[in-house]
Design an enzyme around this catalytic site. Sequence first.
Site, PDB file in Angstrom:
ATOM      1  N   ASP A 198      -1.775   9.068   7.971  1.00  0.00           N
ATOM      2  CA  ASP A 198      -1.021   8.039   7.244  1.00  0.00           C
ATOM      3  C   ASP A 198       0.335   8.559   6.799  1.00  0.00           C
ATOM      4  OD1 ASP A 198      -4.021   7.209   6.938  1.00  0.00           O
ATOM      5  OD2 ASP A 198      -2.771   5.428   6.617  1.00  0.00           O
TER       6      ASP A 198
ATOM      7  N   ARG B 159       0.877  -1.174   0.000  1.00  0.00           N
ATOM      8  CA  ARG B 159       0.000   0.000   0.000  1.00  0.00           C
ATOM      9  C   ARG B 159       0.916   1.226   0.000  1.00  0.00           C
ATOM     10  NH1 ARG B 159      -4.736   0.240   4.321  1.00  0.00           N
ATOM     11  NH2 ARG B 159      -5.746   1.591   2.784  1.00  0.00           N
TER      12      ARG B 159
ATOM     13  N   LYS C  87      -7.504   9.186   6.075  1.00  0.00           N
ATOM     14  CA  LYS C  87      -8.647   8.533   5.427  1.00  0.00           C
ATOM     15  C   LYS C  87      -9.509   9.541   4.666  1.00  0.00           C
ATOM     16  CE  LYS C  87      -9.467   5.096   5.176  1.00  0.00           C
ATOM     17  NZ  LYS C  87      -9.058   4.342   3.936  1.00  0.00           N
TER      18      LYS C  87
HETATM   19  O1  MRU Z   1      -7.378   2.440   4.925  1.00  0.00           O
HETATM   20  P1  MRU Z   1      -7.012   2.384   6.390  1.00  0.00           P
HETATM   21  O2  MRU Z   1      -8.071   1.778   7.235  1.00  0.00           O
HETATM   22  O3  MRU Z   1      -5.644   1.759   6.586  1.00  0.00           O
HETATM   23  O4  MRU Z   1      -6.874   3.903   6.800  1.00  0.00           O
HETATM   24  C1  MRU Z   1      -6.490   4.189   8.119  1.00  0.00           C
HETATM   25  C2  MRU Z   1      -6.485   5.631   8.448  1.00  0.00           C
HETATM   26  O5  MRU Z   1      -6.717   6.472   7.605  1.00  0.00           O
HETATM   27  C3  MRU Z   1      -6.093   6.003   9.834  1.00  0.00           C
HETATM   28  O6  MRU Z   1      -6.726   7.177  10.225  1.00  0.00           O
HETATM   29  C4  MRU Z   1      -4.570   6.216   9.891  1.00  0.00           C
HETATM   30  O7  MRU Z   1      -3.883   5.144   9.317  1.00  0.00           O
HETATM   31  C5  MRU Z   1      -4.102   6.405  11.279  1.00  0.00           C
HETATM   32  S1  MRU Z   1      -4.207   4.921  12.235  1.00  0.00           S
HETATM   33  C6  MRU Z   1      -3.666   5.287  13.789  1.00  0.00           C
END
Ligand code: MRU
Length: 344
Positions: free
Chosen positions: A235, A90, A246
């Site tokens: 992220d 990813r 997200k």
């Molecule tokens: O697609 P995901 O579920 O991996 O996205 C996760 C997020 O966007 C979280 O907010 C981010 O990774 C922070 S997790 C502490």
Amino acid sequence: MHDVRAVHWDDVRNVLVLLDQTKLPAHEDYRACADVDAVVDSVRRLVVRGAPALGAVGAYGVAVAMNQASREGWDDARLQADILRIREARPTAVNLAWGVDRVRPLTSGGVAAVLSEAHAIVREDQAANRELSRIGADWILARVERRPVRVLTHCNTGDLATTGWGTAFGVIRELHERGEVEMVYADETRPLLQGARLTAWECKRQGIPCLVQADGAAASTILRGLVDVAIVGADRIARNGDTANKIGSVGVALACDAAGIPFVVAAPSSTVDMSTPDGSYIEIELRDGSEVTTYAGVSVAPIGSEGLNPAFDVTPARYISAVVSERAAVEPDGVTSVGALVGE
Ligand code: MRU
């Protein structure tokens, strides 16, 4: 109540074990990953997700690749290619590549050296989450007058998204432990429902009052004055403070700006990417459109409709009131480096 471990290493079976988050909240199933295909598939399908959890998976994934190489006849070129497959499974969460890169130099020392570093990453992540939660809670309580506080969050950032405790959700837990949370508004987080399925599940486990709302309700809830602060995870945080999180996060930030309430980002320093100057350089994962046009395998759009499915968005630093790591709370201006988050 048993501990939730999204990611752990099983010493007896010598495999990486992941809590299968695609099945929550209905089932608490675990997936053992003994080869690289299983690790890559788990990351891509979001069996495991959330930036800090992906950091640990990156590190343990290298150990999985080494074990597989030992079983199948050691081939250095293939091992490096397998490690790269994990690193690139990813693209947006910098933690995945960060976790791989941290252990990769240790492969010459054998799998025990890699595992020991991966365990250290887990310990550090847990400690960082506790500390950033204290810093984040202090920052919020110093700026928000109303008690107890009403918090909005987006996606899932708790035990499930980390190696333990949580980031944005960790701040909420810290506020809750101080008796300062009236309500958590959890955006459902379309299309994969990390808010409805996972954050609401974690709130329930922790006894934190929670209302799940459609993503489309967030701006209205904020503008109606029902929220005192929004807090999300990250992220990837660029050097100027622009933050990928997200999809839907930037809409929450814009609503907070319009309402004059703080929008806070909480993440460990492993999520800060000082080599990325600003948000325009962050690669945004584009997922299959069918995740939007279907729900649980059932079409919710006319057959043949195409979906647009960016998994993340970038919130410009100017809409972020504070970014909190285990080292500091920084109020970014979009120009000045947020290096204090990583101790620079
Ligand atoms: O697609 P995901 O579920 O991996 O996205 C996760 C997020 O966007 C979280 O907010 C981010 O990774 C922070 S997790 C502490």
